[in-house]
Scaffold this active site. Structure first.
Site, PDB file in Angstrom:
ATOM      1  N   ASP A 112       0.863  -1.173   0.000  1.00 24.58           N
ATOM      2  CA  ASP A 112       0.000   0.000   0.000  1.00 24.58           C
ATOM      3  C   ASP A 112       0.907   1.233   0.000  1.00 24.58           C
ATOM      4  O   ASP A 112       2.075   1.157   0.399  1.00 24.58           O
ATOM      5  CB  ASP A 112      -0.860  -0.039   1.275  1.00 24.58           C
ATOM      6  CG  ASP A 112      -1.652   1.227   1.478  1.00 24.58           C
ATOM      7  OD1 ASP A 112      -2.323   1.653   0.516  1.00 24.58           O
ATOM      8  OD2 ASP A 112      -1.610   1.792   2.585  1.00 24.58           O
ATOM      9  N   ASP A 132      -0.344   5.197   0.642  1.00 19.61           N
ATOM     10  CA  ASP A 132      -0.661   6.192   1.668  1.00 19.61           C
ATOM     11  C   ASP A 132      -0.746   5.549   3.054  1.00 19.61           C
ATOM     12  O   ASP A 132      -1.505   4.606   3.268  1.00 19.61           O
ATOM     13  CB  ASP A 132      -1.991   6.877   1.351  1.00 19.61           C
ATOM     14  CG  ASP A 132      -1.913   7.706   0.070  1.00 19.61           C
ATOM     15  OD1 ASP A 132      -0.812   7.820  -0.496  1.00 19.61           O
ATOM     16  OD2 ASP A 132      -2.955   8.231  -0.349  1.00 19.61           O
ATOM     17  N   ASP A 142      -2.068  -0.586   5.907  1.00 20.15           N
ATOM     18  CA  ASP A 142      -2.464   0.020   7.183  1.00 20.15           C
ATOM     19  C   ASP A 142      -3.971   0.092   7.386  1.00 20.15           C
ATOM     20  O   ASP A 142      -4.433   0.348   8.494  1.00 20.15           O
ATOM     21  CB  ASP A 142      -1.879   1.442   7.304  1.00 20.15           C
ATOM     22  CG  ASP A 142      -2.538   2.421   6.346  1.00 20.15           C
ATOM     23  OD1 ASP A 142      -2.819   2.027   5.190  1.00 20.15           O
ATOM     24  OD2 ASP A 142      -2.785   3.567   6.742  1.00 20.15           O
TER      25      ASP A 142
HETATM   26 MG    MG Z   1      -3.140   3.159   3.343  1.00 17.91          MG
END
Ligand code: MG
Length: 284
Positions: free
Chosen positions: A8, A10, A213
């Site tokens: 991932d 961001d 996240d």
């Molecule tokens: Mg993310």
């Protein structure tokens, strides 16, 4: 090839706040030296990941818009991709629905829920909400499969999801936005397809690492051999349980770097069954 890394962007390889990957420079250098494919697996658009790949000095396949599409660079490793269409400098595998269809649904039901998508916003508004520089906000608006959106009343998300599913869409949650995406797509499905293409062409046993996240990373983390969860600033870890899950001790690029370096330092042992991740400092 012994390892593939899916990540991932961001809040994971890029810091949530300033989008910097500077703290991951040591591990990125190692990844490039070792020729390990680093597959960005993101809700960002193809146009947003292109400059990021240039800045990192890599040219690898990317999974964009939450698994909406997979873009293999033309001629990648001289492999036969075996599916998709040639478009610009890519072989494109389309998994998600088309952006005009997603927009048509949002324009129909969005007003009832106080929904505003990127297509309703100016680049300046997107820059204000995301903290992205203006030229990147413009690229975030160049969408092909999915729509990030905000809602006046986030509690209504369940009701919106029911309507979405009736029409072939679903809602997933990233670090900043809800995303309306095609019902048949997710990051995990795209990861599986990329792994199949790697397996068919390289013919070697490969371990996969995945780092994320947020909720929209769960399907990806469920597909990889070594799932890694990055904490979110102010929100901590997403509440999930997965066998062998590694939790980074810091948010963003710093946490990403720490875990990836730890894994690369054990590259030979990772393939053994009794291998266990040790945090920097020694403890398990
Ligand atoms: Mg993310």
């Amino acid at each position: 090839m012994k390892l593939i890394i899916f990540t991932d962007l961001d809040g994971s390889l890029l810091n949530h706040g300033d989008y910097s990957f500077a703290e991951a420079t040591p591990s990125l250098r190692r990844i490039k030296q070792s020729g390990i494919p680093l597959i960005m697996t993101t809700s960002k658009t193809r146009r947003e990941v292109e400059p990021l790949q240039r800045e990192m000095g890599i040219r690898e396949p990317v999974i964009v818009e939450n698994g909406g599409g997979i873009f293999f660079p033309a001629g990648y490793r001289n492999w036969r991709i075996g599916q998709g269409e040639q478009e610009d400098d890519y072989t494109v595998i389309r998994i998600g629905t088309s952006y005009p269809r997603v927009r048509a649904f949002l324009e129909k039901v969005g007003p009832r829920f106080g929904v505003r998508g990127f297509g309703d916003m100016t680049p300046a508004e997107i820059a204000g909400l995301t903290g992205l520089p203006m030229e990147r906000a413009v690229l975030a608006r160049e969408r092909e499969f999915t729509e990030p959106f905000i809602m006046e009343r986030p509690d209504d998300i369940g009701r919106l999801n029911v309507l979405a599913e009736e029409e072939g869409f679903k809602v997933t949650q990233g670090g900043r936005f809800h995303h309306l995406i095609g019902i048949a797509q997710d990051k995990g499905k795209a990861v599986r397809m990329v792994c199949d293409i790697f397996k068919a062409n390289s013919g070697t046993a490969t371990k996969t690492i995945g780092l994320g996240d947020s909720e929209n990373d769960l399907t990806m983390l469920g597909q990889v051999d070594i799932p890694v969860l990055i904490p979110r600033p102010g929100k901590g870890f997403l509440g999930i349980r997965l066998p062998g899950l590694i939790r980074a001790t810091q948010a963003g690029a710093g946490g990403w770097n720490e875990v990836v370096l730890g894994l690369l330092n054990n590259e030979d042992e990772i393939t053994t069954r009794d291998w266990q991740y040790k945090k920097p400092g020694g403890e398990l």
